[in-house]
Motif scaffolding. Structure first.
Motif, short mmCIF file in Angstrom:
data_model
loop_
_atom_site.label_atom_id
_atom_site.label_comp_id
_atom_site.label_asym_id
_atom_site.label_seq_id
_atom_site.Cartn_x
_atom_site.Cartn_y
_atom_site.Cartn_z
N LYS A 127 0.87 -1.29 -0.11
CA LYS A 127 0.10 -0.13 0.14
C LYS A 127 0.86 1.14 -0.14
O LYS A 127 0.62 2.18 -0.65
N SER A 128 1.79 1.21 0.75
CA SER A 128 2.68 2.44 0.88
C SER A 128 3.61 2.74 -0.55
O SER A 128 3.63 3.80 -1.12
N LEU A 133 4.03 5.81 -5.44
CA LEU A 133 4.11 5.82 -6.84
C LEU A 133 3.10 6.91 -7.44
O LEU A 133 3.42 7.45 -8.39
N ALA A 134 2.06 6.57 -6.75
CA ALA A 134 0.82 7.38 -7.40
C ALA A 134 1.09 8.96 -7.23
O ALA A 134 0.96 9.82 -8.02
N ALA A 135 1.81 9.18 -5.95
CA ALA A 135 2.20 10.57 -5.65
C ALA A 135 2.97 11.20 -6.87
O ALA A 135 2.83 12.55 -7.07
N LEU A 136 3.59 10.47 -7.42
CA LEU A 136 4.83 10.97 -8.45
C LEU A 136 4.07 10.66 -9.81
O LEU A 136 4.93 10.64 -11.00
N GLY A 137 2.82 9.90 -9.98
CA GLY A 137 2.13 9.75 -11.39
C GLY A 137 2.82 8.61 -11.93
O GLY A 137 2.69 8.55 -13.12
N VAL A 138 3.51 7.55 -11.46
CA VAL A 138 4.15 6.57 -11.97
C VAL A 138 3.50 4.97 -11.59
O VAL A 138 4.09 3.97 -11.68
N LEU A 159 12.82 8.91 -7.33
CA LEU A 159 12.20 9.89 -6.16
C LEU A 159 11.36 9.34 -5.43
O LEU A 159 11.04 9.41 -4.15
N ALA A 160 10.53 8.45 -5.88
CA ALA A 160 9.54 7.51 -5.32
C ALA A 160 10.10 6.85 -4.24
O ALA A 160 9.69 6.57 -2.86
N LEU A 165 9.79 6.37 2.68
CA LEU A 165 9.75 6.13 4.04
C LEU A 165 9.48 7.56 4.88
O LEU A 165 9.81 7.42 5.87
N GLN A 166 9.07 8.42 4.00
CA GLN A 166 8.83 9.89 4.41
C GLN A 166 9.90 10.34 4.98
O GLN A 166 9.93 10.64 6.40
N PRO A 167 11.03 10.54 4.35
CA PRO A 167 12.29 11.09 5.00
C PRO A 167 12.20 12.44 5.38
O PRO A 167 11.24 13.28 5.13
#
Length: 239
Positions: A127-128, A133-138, A159-160, A165-167
């Motif tokens: 899920k993560s 990937l969805a947040a960056l359109g890929v 970049l995804a 891990l939300q750095p």
């Protein structure tokens, strides 16, 4: 040293360096200017090839140990970490976007992100991965291998992976190298938007003269540092 925009909203220091230096074996010692970069801020490191930009990033990521001075990143004094703890800290606190993206050719896009979770000692979280990937359109590229991606797609995937891990800190080494003007603007916009979404501090190291121009209008705290072989000149901007 720095004049930041709306400093009241950026009180937490995310990166602090004091008398930081790195000594190369049988080579020169590079000394860096003292810096304070707030959470959510943007640090731009510029300078000619060999001026120490990649070295500074490696020090901030805990990949190199300073020969003298100190560097604290995301609340962690890096000189106190041994290799094992440094690797664990870096996996969770740092998102690194290298100039060479280092996507594993043997794995799918999804597998490359799952590998990042494994390296951090975490179980695969599909899920993560899908969310990153969805947040960056890929998200539709999850089952492709790196050889099946365009340059722009590969950079988005990398970049995804870097922000999966939300750095707290994103380090980008020459992210616009070899890109045309349109792609350069798109890459910088993507980095800035991603850092803002995570409220992460963004550090960009580059010799690309176009990058400062694109960052002139950024509304986040911004600090520009030009690295040189002699004591470095610093230019800070407030808006």
């Amino acid at each position: 040293m720095a004049a930041f925009v709306d400093q009241s909203n950026y009180t937490l220091k995310m990166i602090t360096t004091r008398q930081l230096a790195y000594q190369y074996a049988n080579g020169p010692e590079i000394r860096f200017e003292d810096l304070d970069v707030p959470q959510g801020g943007v640090l731009l490191l510029t300078g000619a090839s060999g001026s120490g930009k990649s070295t500074w990033l490696a020090l901030a990521a805990g990949l190199l140990n300073a020969s003298s001075g100190s560097i604290t990143v995301a609340g962690q004094a890096l000189r106190l970490l041994d290799k094992v703890h440094s690797d664990a800290w870096r996996a969770k606190a740092i998102g690194f976007l290298p100039q060479k993206l280092h996507l594993s050719a043997a794995l799918t896009v999804h597998g490359n992100l799952a590998l990042a979770q494994w390296a951090a000692g975490l179980k695969t979280d599909n899920k993560s991965i899908q969310k990153a990937l969805a947040a960056l359109g890929v998200q539709d590229l999850a089952e492709r291998r790196p050889s099946q991606l365009s340059g722009g797609q590969a950079q988005r995937v990398a970049l995804a992976r870097a922000v999966l891990l939300q750095p707290q800190v994103i380090l980008a080494d020459e992210p616009t190298a070899s890109l045309d003007d349109e792609a350069c603007a798109a890459a910088l916009g993507l980095l800035l938007a991603t850092a803002e979404r995570l409220n992460a501090t963004l550090v960009i190291a580059t010799h690309d003269s176009r990058v400062p121009q694109h960052l002139e209008a950024v509304s986040r705290p911004f600090l520009g540092v030009k690295l040189a072989s002699k004591p470095m000149n610093t230019c800070a901007r407030s808006s």
